[in-house]
Scaffold this active site. Structure first.
Site, PDB file in Angstrom:
ATOM      1  N   SER A 117      -1.502   8.656   1.317  1.00 32.92           N
ATOM      2  CA  SER A 117      -1.867   9.626   0.291  1.00 32.92           C
ATOM      3  C   SER A 117      -1.877  11.036   0.853  1.00 32.92           C
ATOM      4  CB  SER A 117      -3.269   9.299  -0.253  1.00 32.92           C
ATOM      5  OG  SER A 117      -3.745  10.332  -1.074  1.00 32.92           O
ATOM      6  N   TYR A 141     -12.125   8.520   0.823  1.00 33.44           N
ATOM      7  CA  TYR A 141     -10.843   7.927   0.432  1.00 33.44           C
ATOM      8  C   TYR A 141      -9.726   8.435   1.337  1.00 33.44           C
ATOM      9  CZ  TYR A 141      -6.439   7.438  -2.029  1.00 33.44           C
ATOM     10  OH  TYR A 141      -5.122   7.175  -2.319  1.00 33.44           O
ATOM     11  N   LYS A 145      -7.218   6.497   4.279  1.00 31.40           N
ATOM     12  CA  LYS A 145      -5.763   6.540   4.316  1.00 31.40           C
ATOM     13  C   LYS A 145      -5.257   7.050   5.668  1.00 31.40           C
ATOM     14  CE  LYS A 145      -4.580   4.808   0.396  1.00 31.40           C
ATOM     15  NZ  LYS A 145      -3.843   3.526   0.350  1.00 31.40           N
TER      16      LYS A 145
END
Length: 319
Positions: A117, A141, A145
């Site tokens: 991402s 998050y 990643k």
């Protein structure tokens, strides 16, 4: 080629499965259906499995038997949820990846594509972001990643894998209504839900250092993103380094207000947007520099923001 696609019943994964099957690859999908839809994968083989559970790699490897490649999508992806539940996010996103990498080694799969991402970049200065930009994620998050990329790179170096990590920018749209995004976790489907309910969409912050004060993002059509996965998979052959990262975006940014206006073309009676305070962890502007993937893999995006919104509207209207 036989390709195992984890999370292949999800929104993005199903688009990739669709293209793989269309070109004649043999596909097996592994998904727990927590957000995926079984019907999306059509004729592909399907295995219902929670990849974040504790596994014996040899047992999981039986589902990957004969696979030449693995494309790994399985992950949770809500920024706000990751801020509220960081430990759970690391467990879900990193444990599932570690389990799949161990199983891939046991099954002698030699190619690996990781769904990463643009969240790995964090707060950038607004200029298009190349892959050489230092990664400083600003939410859990994004941290999962980036940690996932490190794990894939280490596994590739030690296991003899050829691997690529694709750093997605903001994904929306649909190749056809049956493959549309049903989860409404991203801004375009969220605004469309408000429009169809005749409710005011919410803009989180209008005081960012951007042209209209709202966050700017690079929006990519899911079909273009799916094509990028096939280009990355095919580009692994003969590459000298074991791991490579690629931005997958258009190189053009659009503000949240522009997205709301694009949706309003389909719902002119939608109430005016309400302005709410900024959300923790939202950078002002994140736009891709896609030069590397264009130069090395011959991939570029074909669809505009209008194309994305039009196809997403058709999908949500059909549902």
């Amino acid at each position: 080629m036989r390709v195992a696609v984890t999370g292949g019943a999800g929104y993005i994964g199903a688009h990739v499965v669709d293209l793989l099957v269309a070109r004649g690859d043999e596909v097996v999908v592994l998904d727990d259906l927590s957000t995926g839809v079984r019907e999306r994968v059509g004729t592909a083989d399907f295995v219902g499995v929670d990849l974040a559970a504790t596994f014996d790699p040899e047992s999981l490897a039986t589902h990957l038997a004969g696979a030449d490649a693995v494309i790994h999508f399985t992950a949770k992806k809500r920024v706000d949820e990751s801020v509220a539940r960081p430990a759970w996010y690391f467990h879900q996103n990193i444990t599932s990846l570690a389990n799949v990498l161990a199983a891939a080694a046991a099954a002698d799969a030699t190619k690996f594509i990781f769904s990463s991402s643009a969240a790995v970049y964090g707060a950038v200065d607004g200029r298009p972001v190349p892959e050489t930009t230092p990664a400083h994620p600003v939410n859990p998050y994004g941290e999962t990643k980036l940690a996932g990329e490190w794990l894939v790179a280490d596994a590739a170096a030690s296991m003899g894998l050829q691997a690529s990590s694709l750093r997605y920018f903001n994904v929306a749209g649909a190749a056809r209504p049956q493959l549309g995004d049903t989860a409404a976790l991203n801004i375009i489907p969220i605004v469309m839900q408000h429009a169809r309910a005749h409710q005011a969409p919410v803009i989180f912050g209008d005081d960012y250092p951007t042209p209209d004060g709202t966050c700017v993002r690079d929006y990519i059509h899911v079909t273009d993103l799916a094509r990028a996965h096939l280009a990355a998979l095919d580009g692994l052959a003969g590459r000298p380094e074991p791991h490579r990262t690629y931005n997958v975006g258009t190189g053009t940014g659009h503000s949240v207000r522009e997205v709301v206006d694009a949706v309003r073309r389909h719902a002119p009676d939608m109430p005016a947007a309400q302005i709410a305070p900024r959300r923790r962890g939202d950078p002002a502007s994140v736009v891709a520099d896609p030069t590397r993937i264009q130069r090395e893999l011959g991939w570029s995006a074909d669809h505009s923001l209008a194309d994305i919104v039009d196809s997403a509207w058709q999908a949500i209207a059909a549902g």
